[in-house]
Design a protein around this motif. Structure first.
Motif, PDB file in Angstrom:
ATOM      1  N   GLY A   1     -61.592  34.041  -1.561  1.00  0.00           N
ATOM      2  CA  GLY A   1     -62.415  35.237  -1.737  1.00  0.00           C
ATOM      3  C   GLY A   1     -61.841  36.523  -1.198  1.00  0.00           C
ATOM      4  N   ILE A   2     -60.935  36.442  -0.232  1.00  0.00           N
ATOM      5  CA  ILE A   2     -60.400  37.650   0.397  1.00  0.00           C
ATOM      6  C   ILE A   2     -58.883  37.735   0.286  1.00  0.00           C
ATOM      7  N   GLN A   3     -58.189  36.735   0.820  1.00  0.00           N
ATOM      8  CA  GLN A   3     -56.737  36.829   0.912  1.00  0.00           C
ATOM      9  C   GLN A   3     -56.055  36.906  -0.458  1.00  0.00           C
ATOM     10  N   THR A   4     -56.396  36.009  -1.362  1.00  0.00           N
ATOM     11  CA  THR A   4     -55.738  35.998  -2.670  1.00  0.00           C
ATOM     12  C   THR A   4     -55.957  37.304  -3.431  1.00  0.00           C
ATOM     13  N   PRO A   5     -57.200  37.804  -3.560  1.00  0.00           N
ATOM     14  CA  PRO A   5     -57.366  39.083  -4.266  1.00  0.00           C
ATOM     15  C   PRO A   5     -56.607  40.241  -3.609  1.00  0.00           C
ATOM     16  N   MET A   6     -56.567  40.289  -2.281  1.00  0.00           N
ATOM     17  CA  MET A   6     -55.838  41.384  -1.620  1.00  0.00           C
ATOM     18  C   MET A   6     -54.339  41.279  -1.865  1.00  0.00           C
ATOM     19  N   LYS A   7     -53.817  40.074  -1.838  1.00  0.00           N
ATOM     20  CA  LYS A   7     -52.388  39.901  -2.118  1.00  0.00           C
ATOM     21  C   LYS A   7     -52.065  40.310  -3.556  1.00  0.00           C
ATOM     22  N   LEU A   8     -52.950  39.957  -4.475  1.00  0.00           N
ATOM     23  CA  LEU A   8     -52.736  40.352  -5.876  1.00  0.00           C
ATOM     24  C   LEU A   8     -52.752  41.874  -6.024  1.00  0.00           C
ATOM     25  N   LEU A   9     -53.695  42.529  -5.361  1.00  0.00           N
ATOM     26  CA  LEU A   9     -53.770  43.989  -5.423  1.00  0.00           C
ATOM     27  C   LEU A   9     -52.561  44.649  -4.782  1.00  0.00           C
ATOM     28  N   ASN A  10     -52.009  44.023  -3.750  1.00  0.00           N
ATOM     29  CA  ASN A  10     -50.805  44.571  -3.128  1.00  0.00           C
ATOM     30  C   ASN A  10     -49.597  44.478  -4.042  1.00  0.00           C
TER      31      ASN A  10
ATOM     32  N   VAL B   1     -52.774  46.845 -11.280  1.00  0.00           N
ATOM     33  CA  VAL B   1     -53.287  46.323 -12.549  1.00  0.00           C
ATOM     34  C   VAL B   1     -54.329  45.237 -12.291  1.00  0.00           C
ATOM     35  N   TRP B   2     -54.213  44.576 -11.139  1.00  0.00           N
ATOM     36  CA  TRP B   2     -55.164  43.518 -10.795  1.00  0.00           C
ATOM     37  C   TRP B   2     -56.585  44.043 -10.635  1.00  0.00           C
ATOM     38  N   PHE B   3     -56.765  45.365 -10.470  1.00  0.00           N
ATOM     39  CA  PHE B   3     -58.122  45.915 -10.424  1.00  0.00           C
ATOM     40  C   PHE B   3     -58.883  45.577 -11.704  1.00  0.00           C
ATOM     41  N   ILE B   4     -58.168  45.505 -12.802  1.00  0.00           N
ATOM     42  CA  ILE B   4     -58.794  45.190 -14.088  1.00  0.00           C
ATOM     43  C   ILE B   4     -59.200  43.713 -14.149  1.00  0.00           C
ATOM     44  N   ALA B   5     -58.371  42.849 -13.581  1.00  0.00           N
ATOM     45  CA  ALA B   5     -58.618  41.410 -13.663  1.00  0.00           C
ATOM     46  C   ALA B   5     -59.561  40.891 -12.567  1.00  0.00           C
TER      47      ALA B   5
ATOM     48  N   LEU C   1     -65.867  36.500 -11.040  1.00  0.00           N
ATOM     49  CA  LEU C   1     -66.877  35.830 -11.856  1.00  0.00           C
ATOM     50  C   LEU C   1     -66.691  34.313 -11.768  1.00  0.00           C
ATOM     51  N   VAL C   2     -65.437  33.888 -11.785  1.00  0.00           N
ATOM     52  CA  VAL C   2     -65.129  32.465 -11.710  1.00  0.00           C
ATOM     53  C   VAL C   2     -65.130  31.965 -10.267  1.00  0.00           C
ATOM     54  N   MET C   3     -64.501  32.718  -9.355  1.00  0.00           N
ATOM     55  CA  MET C   3     -64.239  32.218  -8.013  1.00  0.00           C
ATOM     56  C   MET C   3     -65.339  32.492  -6.988  1.00  0.00           C
ATOM     57  N   LEU C   4     -66.199  33.468  -7.225  1.00  0.00           N
ATOM     58  CA  LEU C   4     -67.214  33.787  -6.222  1.00  0.00           C
ATOM     59  C   LEU C   4     -68.152  32.608  -5.936  1.00  0.00           C
TER      60      LEU C   4
END
Length: 161
Positions: free
Chosen positions: A106-115, A119-123, A129-132
């Protein structure tokens, strides 16, 4: 005459590990509370909660930003709170095995993707929706079962009456 506003409740989430002079901050938080007021602190424990990656120039580099300490020892934080003027202090470990999976999803993976790319803001909405629901399930399992140890601390302190 100065009017001093006092509060019933103060919440500190992932803040204290960034503050070098935590004793002064804890005293000030106690002063800000009404008698009987509550302080709820969520912070990394000294059992690996800060996600440290390296020590550089006397500063601890963590997953998100610089940390003033690696994490809190449960007994030491409780003692600091009592020293600051809190009477009733209880704590428990969080982020045991299930909680760590939830945190990573919920936290680490999305932040790493944004770093990696903005473009990950779009995904991210699709990701959440899937992971929450999965993340919340792991976090609930962590909260509902007392952890003998964990990488986080949840501490509740009441100001003396």
């Amino acid at each position: 005459m100065d009017i001093v506003e006092r509060y019933d409740f103060v919440l500190s989430v992932d803040v204290m590990e960034h503050i070098p002079d935590d004793r002064t901050v804890l005293r000030n938080l106690c002063r800000a509370l009404k008698p009987g007021g509550l302080l709820l602190v969520n912070t990394p424990s000294d059992l690996g909660g800060s996600g440290l990656s390296e020590h550089e120039a006397g500063k601890v580099q963590g997953f998100i930003e610089e940390h003033a300490r690696d994490g809190y020892n449960k007994d030491d934080l409780e003692a600091k709170l009592r020293e600051a003027g809190f009477a009733d202090v209880t704590s428990r470990y969080t982020y045991g095995p299930a909680g760590m999976v939830g945190w990573r999803l919920g936290i680490q993976t999305p932040m790493k993707l944004l770093n990696r790319s903005k473009v990950w803001f779009i995904a991210l909405p699709v990701y959440y929706l899937v992971m929450l629901p999965v993340t919340l399930g792991f976090m609930a399992a962590d909260y509902l079962r007392p952890q003998p140890k964990g990488s986080g601390l949840l501490v509740l302190a009441r100001k003396a009456l």
